[in-house]
Design an enzyme around this catalytic site. Sequence first.
Site, PDB file in Angstrom:
ATOM      1  N   THR A  52       0.801  -1.224   0.000  1.00 52.16           N
ATOM      2  CA  THR A  52       0.000   0.000   0.000  1.00 52.16           C
ATOM      3  C   THR A  52       0.835   1.275   0.000  1.00 52.16           C
ATOM      4  O   THR A  52       0.713   2.115  -0.895  1.00 52.16           O
ATOM      5  CB  THR A  52      -0.950   0.008   1.208  1.00 52.16           C
ATOM      6  OG1 THR A  52      -1.882  -1.066   1.059  1.00 52.16           O
ATOM      7  CG2 THR A  52      -1.727   1.315   1.304  1.00 52.16           C
ATOM      8  N   HIS A  57      -2.088  -1.611  -5.641  1.00 56.08           N
ATOM      9  CA  HIS A  57      -1.650  -2.996  -5.875  1.00 56.08           C
ATOM     10  C   HIS A  57      -2.893  -3.837  -6.151  1.00 56.08           C
ATOM     11  O   HIS A  57      -4.016  -3.342  -6.043  1.00 56.08           O
ATOM     12  CB  HIS A  57      -0.899  -3.560  -4.655  1.00 56.08           C
ATOM     13  CG  HIS A  57      -1.672  -3.440  -3.366  1.00 56.08           C
ATOM     14  ND1 HIS A  57      -2.760  -4.234  -3.068  1.00 56.08           N
ATOM     15  CD2 HIS A  57      -1.524  -2.600  -2.308  1.00 56.08           C
ATOM     16  CE1 HIS A  57      -3.244  -3.898  -1.880  1.00 56.08           C
ATOM     17  NE2 HIS A  57      -2.521  -2.897  -1.406  1.00 56.08           N
TER      18      HIS A  57
END
Length: 550
Positions: free
Chosen positions: A85, A357
């Site tokens: 993240t 992601h």
Amino acid sequence: MNKTLSTLALVLACTFGQKDTVMAQAQTLSAVAHPKLVVGIVVDQMRWDYLYRYADRYGTGGFKRLLGEGFTCENAFITHLPSYTAVGHSTIFTGSVPAVHGITGNGWTDQALGREFYCTEDSTVTPVGTTSDAGKMSPRSLMASTITDELRLATNFRSKVVGVSLKDRASILPAGHVANGAFWLDDSNASFVTSSYYMNELPEWVKQFNAKNEPAALMSKPWETLYPINTYVQSTADDVSWENTYKGETAPKFPHDLPAIYKLSKGSLRATPGGNTLTLDFAKAAVNGYNMGSGPVTDFLTINCASTDYVGHQFGPNSIEVEDTYLRLDKDLATFFSFLDQKVGKGNYLVFLTADHGASHSVGFLQEHNVPSGLVNEKPIISGLTADLKGVFGVDSLIRGTNNYHVDFDMKKIKAAKLDYDAVKRETVYYLQTVPGIQFAADLENIGNSALPEPIRQMAINGYYPKRDGAVIMIPDLGWYEAGNMKGTTHGTWSPYDTHIPMVFMGWHVKHGYTNEKTSMTDIAATVAAMLKIQMPSGCVGRAVMEVYK
């Protein structure tokens, strides 16, 4: 004479007419020289295929509007490791890679001090809006400027920049170093908070928003599926063995008793669709509170919809919960875009939507369907490697552990014992390559001697910052990831399920279309900089995707 005067009058008329036309064109160009507002939306853990996997259930105003009006880069990839993240958000907004911007994980081990650091921790600031440590945060660990920083610099700080997320790191890092504000949710008081890095007191509009106690309202009813549960044909059956439960639940199935769950844990809101609703509602309040998109220069709002990540981790990509979360997010996005149409004006704002992601399928799901997969367990690797190195070099505890798939060595012990550091790393690589679930291991300081194939080699190099990473990296087998059990899922690897991300632009000066050419997460900041005609961020390595704009 009269003919001469007539000719002169005609020439003057034409000249002034042309001048008026040029001036009118210049005024028109000036009026559209920049968007009133840029909105960067990062949907946490959004795999690229989610744009299309649930498309038959999406409405016309959310994801379909983005694709129908905007420009999509169909083969956009992350080019660094790990795919986490904080790393993703930093890369999107700096246009750089972890080796340059320095955010190599959600946390890391300082290689000199041997201490764990969280990516946005800052002991020099004080909480604002809370008394908890949730407010002790800032962007100081980010080593590069962001596209949001560059906008502020380019306009002599007249542009307003605000970051919004449930997560501190996903609000702070995109907003950059010179933002007007960054706000995130503190579970201890169910309120949006910030730190003294930005301000000494919450703005009145934030206080008013928090006073409404929207989290409690969002968790006041059970979570039922948006449509009849038997119509969720893109997902596996409800209540399967590879899904996690909420605290207090006996089974991971609908309906989820959110009022009871919320009583046990205020943080449970994050792992529900309501977390995205709350975030976008707060984003609308931020636009109104700062009067964004109404001034003479461009403003920039960064939004992270984080609940998709929490739900994904808990239930996995094949769950009804994930499908329902995206169907609800689609409606929330449609509402948000409609708000921007009315507040800023359709065509006056530029939006990009991407992800930090993706995510793997759950190991349990994959194994049930005979797809190669498994778990990389840190503790046995550490204990086995420690014993192996002691057997070879006669010194115990030469490694401190692993972090972000990197091995952290105890350099003080290695130096005190006068060991050959390169030999220690070679033995580490040899050992790791015998561990089930590890496909490759490499010494990044001697990458030329490694057998890492492309693109893995370059991704590993792009993610390596020596002050925050151990020199030896582990690359799991395909379908394998680091976790303690087979429930839910995670991310972090080089595989397309973790690194193939959506990248869609819509609005101001964006033409409708798509490209199947390979693009990179680092291209987003470069493209926005080109469109705004401002300098790229200080570490930007991306390229402007010229096909996006007209």
